[in-house]
Design a protein around this motif. Structure first.
Motif, PDB file in Angstrom:
ATOM      1  N   ASP A  86       0.822  -1.207   0.000  1.00  9.34           N
ATOM      2  CA  ASP A  86       0.000   0.000   0.000  1.00  9.34           C
ATOM      3  C   ASP A  86       0.861   1.264   0.000  1.00  9.34           C
ATOM      4  N   ARG A  87       2.160   1.102  -0.247  1.00 12.83           N
ATOM      5  CA  ARG A  87       3.057   2.248  -0.309  1.00 12.83           C
ATOM      6  C   ARG A  87       3.232   2.671  -1.772  1.00 12.83           C
ATOM      7  N   PRO A  88       3.153   3.946  -2.057  1.00 13.55           N
ATOM      8  CA  PRO A  88       3.257   4.396  -3.446  1.00 13.55           C
ATOM      9  C   PRO A  88       4.684   4.297  -3.971  1.00 13.55           C
ATOM     10  N   VAL A  89       4.804   4.443  -5.267  1.00 17.35           N
ATOM     11  CA  VAL A  89       6.099   4.560  -5.937  1.00 17.35           C
ATOM     12  C   VAL A  89       6.177   5.942  -6.564  1.00 17.35           C
ATOM     13  N   TYR A  90       7.287   6.633  -6.307  1.00 16.18           N
ATOM     14  CA  TYR A  90       7.568   7.906  -6.952  1.00 16.18           C
ATOM     15  C   TYR A  90       8.752   7.667  -7.888  1.00 16.18           C
ATOM     16  N   ALA A  91       8.500   7.575  -9.165  1.00 16.44           N
ATOM     17  CA  ALA A  91       9.537   7.258 -10.144  1.00 16.44           C
ATOM     18  C   ALA A  91       9.785   8.482 -11.017  1.00 16.44           C
ATOM     19  N   THR A 147      10.024  14.815 -15.478  1.00 16.87           N
ATOM     20  CA  THR A 147       8.800  14.035 -15.495  1.00 16.87           C
ATOM     21  C   THR A 147       8.864  12.982 -14.403  1.00 16.87           C
ATOM     22  N   MET A 148       7.724  12.739 -13.777  1.00 12.21           N
ATOM     23  CA  MET A 148       7.667  11.719 -12.728  1.00 12.21           C
ATOM     24  C   MET A 148       6.291  11.078 -12.740  1.00 12.21           C
ATOM     25  N   ILE A 149       6.246   9.808 -12.378  1.00 13.78           N
ATOM     26  CA  ILE A 149       4.987   9.092 -12.298  1.00 13.78           C
ATOM     27  C   ILE A 149       4.783   8.620 -10.865  1.00 13.78           C
ATOM     28  N   VAL A 150       3.551   8.753 -10.403  1.00 14.30           N
ATOM     29  CA  VAL A 150       3.168   8.271  -9.080  1.00 14.30           C
ATOM     30  C   VAL A 150       2.275   7.050  -9.290  1.00 14.30           C
ATOM     31  N   LEU A 151       2.768   5.918  -8.830  1.00 11.79           N
ATOM     32  CA  LEU A 151       2.047   4.657  -8.950  1.00 11.79           C
ATOM     33  C   LEU A 151       1.564   4.225  -7.569  1.00 11.79           C
ATOM     34  N   PRO A 152       0.438   3.487  -7.492  1.00 10.01           N
ATOM     35  CA  PRO A 152      -0.193   2.786  -8.610  1.00 10.01           C
ATOM     36  C   PRO A 152      -1.197   3.596  -9.417  1.00 10.01           C
ATOM     37  N   VAL A 188       4.001  15.039  -3.885  1.00  7.22           N
ATOM     38  CA  VAL A 188       3.726  13.727  -3.297  1.00  7.22           C
ATOM     39  C   VAL A 188       2.983  13.860  -1.971  1.00  7.22           C
ATOM     40  N   ALA A 189       3.140  14.996  -1.282  1.00  8.16           N
ATOM     41  CA  ALA A 189       2.362  15.218  -0.060  1.00  8.16           C
ATOM     42  C   ALA A 189       0.881  15.329  -0.398  1.00  8.16           C
ATOM     43  N   ARG A 190       0.567  15.989  -1.494  1.00 10.33           N
ATOM     44  CA  ARG A 190      -0.826  16.067  -1.933  1.00 10.33           C
ATOM     45  C   ARG A 190      -1.343  14.677  -2.288  1.00 10.33           C
ATOM     46  N   HIS A 191      -0.499  13.860  -2.915  1.00  8.83           N
ATOM     47  CA  HIS A 191      -0.923  12.506  -3.258  1.00  8.83           C
ATOM     48  C   HIS A 191      -1.250  11.708  -2.003  1.00  8.83           C
ATOM     49  N   ALA A 192      -0.451  11.872  -0.969  1.00  9.91           N
ATOM     50  CA  ALA A 192      -0.711  11.171   0.297  1.00  9.91           C
ATOM     51  C   ALA A 192      -2.050  11.586   0.897  1.00  9.91           C
ATOM     52  N   GLU A 193      -2.517  12.776   0.540  1.00 17.50           N
ATOM     53  CA  GLU A 193      -3.820  13.262   1.001  1.00 17.50           C
ATOM     54  C   GLU A 193      -4.946  12.891   0.047  1.00 17.50           C
ATOM     55  N   GLY A 194      -4.614  12.133  -1.023  1.00 16.64           N
ATOM     56  CA  GLY A 194      -5.624  11.740  -2.001  1.00 16.64           C
ATOM     57  C   GLY A 194      -5.926  12.810  -3.014  1.00 16.64           C
ATOM     58  N   ARG A 195      -4.957  13.704  -3.254  1.00 19.84           N
ATOM     59  CA  ARG A 195      -5.179  14.812  -4.167  1.00 19.84           C
ATOM     60  C   ARG A 195      -4.086  14.856  -5.231  1.00 19.84           C
ATOM     61  N   ALA A 252      -9.379  15.960  -5.966  1.00 15.64           N
ATOM     62  CA  ALA A 252      -9.335  14.570  -5.491  1.00 15.64           C
ATOM     63  C   ALA A 252      -8.919  13.653  -6.635  1.00 15.64           C
ATOM     64  N   ILE A 253      -8.079  12.670  -6.323  1.00 16.00           N
ATOM     65  CA  ILE A 253      -7.544  11.793  -7.372  1.00 16.00           C
ATOM     66  C   ILE A 253      -8.660  11.163  -8.190  1.00 16.00           C
ATOM     67  N   ASP A 254      -9.672  10.638  -7.515  1.00 22.30           N
ATOM     68  CA  ASP A 254     -10.749   9.929  -8.205  1.00 22.30           C
ATOM     69  C   ASP A 254     -12.023  10.768  -8.311  1.00 22.30           C
ATOM     70  N   ALA A 255     -11.872  12.085  -8.387  1.00 17.37           N
ATOM     71  CA  ALA A 255     -13.048  12.963  -8.449  1.00 17.37           C
ATOM     72  C   ALA A 255     -13.867  12.739  -9.710  1.00 17.37           C
ATOM     73  N   TYR A 256     -13.208  12.374 -10.806  1.00 12.82           N
ATOM     74  CA  TYR A 256     -13.880  12.234 -12.097  1.00 12.82           C
ATOM     75  C   TYR A 256     -13.676  10.830 -12.659  1.00 12.82           C
ATOM     76  N   ARG A 257     -14.677  10.367 -13.395  1.00  8.99           N
ATOM     77  CA  ARG A 257     -14.582   9.087 -14.099  1.00  8.99           C
ATOM     78  C   ARG A 257     -15.115   9.274 -15.514  1.00  8.99           C
ATOM     79  N   VAL A 258     -14.307   8.895 -16.483  1.00 14.96           N
ATOM     80  CA  VAL A 258     -14.725   9.052 -17.877  1.00 14.96           C
ATOM     81  C   VAL A 258     -15.844   8.065 -18.184  1.00 14.96           C
ATOM     82  N   ILE A 259     -16.974   8.607 -18.660  1.00 18.18           N
ATOM     83  CA  ILE A 259     -18.112   7.782 -19.073  1.00 18.18           C
ATOM     84  C   ILE A 259     -18.053   7.501 -20.566  1.00 18.18           C
TER      85      ILE A 259
END
Length: 302
Positions: A127-132, A176-181, A198-205, A236-243
């Protein structure tokens, strides 16, 4: 590379032009990360300490399964430490919305990677992210010049989660950097802001200032999401979902699910002035850029 009068690295030129970031993330629903500690040539899997035959077979196998391969390594290792690699860590990341997951494993013989199950069942879940962060100097000098300070900043704060990685695409958007998963691809990230991202990512943003897009989405979907976020301020990371995405003669109509309703985004496109998109490029070409036409809400999903 020796600089010539009037010559600027591609990432400097992109910043001067103000090249837009939304909708520039290369596609990747799933990712295979492989630790290759040695130096990398232009292609990390074919030109490194890894047997090139194994590297080619591994890349071919991953791509045939719809998985994007990425070489990773720790930063700051001495040459002797890199040459002494005795085991190869690997990770499988699923970046699809609602299915985000990360699993790690290790082999002592890189040939064993060719037998690695790619269905998401192998390895230990994490459950730990990757910052690549791309620091692939032999691919483009901007990746090293701008990427390594970002790696250093992140590794100082998050040593276990931070990796250098091979090419992520979009040299002109270094660092450039990718935050996984989650597959969140960022560009033009300054070292001073990397820890904030990455601090925002830890907050789900997400951090919209540098977000190129979510790699599990089409470039059109990425752009539509960015334009919707810009209007609503919802980070929010999952605020939107493409329909749905519907092309038409003037662009695309993209419908996004958002807080019980639907956001309809009209996405247009334009061609930039001719530009040199990499440091090695010698012929300028225009590139496609997405532009927001309109963003509107409807009460209920259609």
């Amino acid at each position: 590379m020796t600089a010539v009068p009037g010559w600027l690295p591609c990432s400097d030129r992109a910043r001067e032009r103000g090249d837009p970031l939304p909708g520039t993330a290369g596609f990747g629903e799933r990712w295979l990360l492989v630790e290759i500690e040695s130096g990398w040539g232009r292609h990390a899997f074919f030109d490194s300490a890894l047997d090139p035959a194994i590297g080619a077979a591994l890349v071919g196998r991953a791509e045939a399964a719809g998985i994007r391969p990425l070489a990773i390594r720790r930063t700051g290792l001495r040459a002797g430490e890199r040459r002494a690699q005795q085991s190869w860590r690997w990770a499988l990341a699923d970046a699809r919305p609602g299915r985000a997951s990360l699993r790690w494993g290790r082999v002592t013989d890189p040939a064993a990677l060719l037998d690695l199950p790619l269905d998401g069942t192998a390895g230990e879940p994490s459950d730990r992210p990757v910052y690549a962060v791309c620091a692939h100097a032999r691919h483009d000098q901007c990746c090293a010049v701008r990427g390594r300070p970002v790696v250093d900043a992140l590794a100082a704060a998050h040593p276990d989660e931070t990796w250098e990685c091979s090419h992520l695409g979009g040299d002109r958007f270094a660092a450039t950097m990718i935050v996984l998963p989650h597959g969140l691809l960022y560009g033009a990230v300054p070292a001073a802001d990397a820890v904030h991202v990455v601090a925002r990512h830890a907050e789900g943003r997400v951090d919209p200032r540098y977000l190129r897009g979510r790699t599990s989405l089409s470039t059109v979907g990425q752009a539509a999401e960015a334009f919707a976020r810009d209007r609503s301020g919802d980070d929010a990371i999952d605020a939107y979902r493409v329909i749905s995405e519907h092309p038409h003669p003037h662009g695309w109509t993209v419908e996004l699910a958002h807080t019980g309703g639907v956001v309809r985004v009209e996405v247009g496109e334009r061609l930039s002035d001719p530009l040199l998109s990499t440091c090695a490029a010698t012929i300028a070409h225009p590139v496609r850029e997405f532009v927001p036409v309109s963003v509107s809400d409807s009460a209920q999903p259609g």
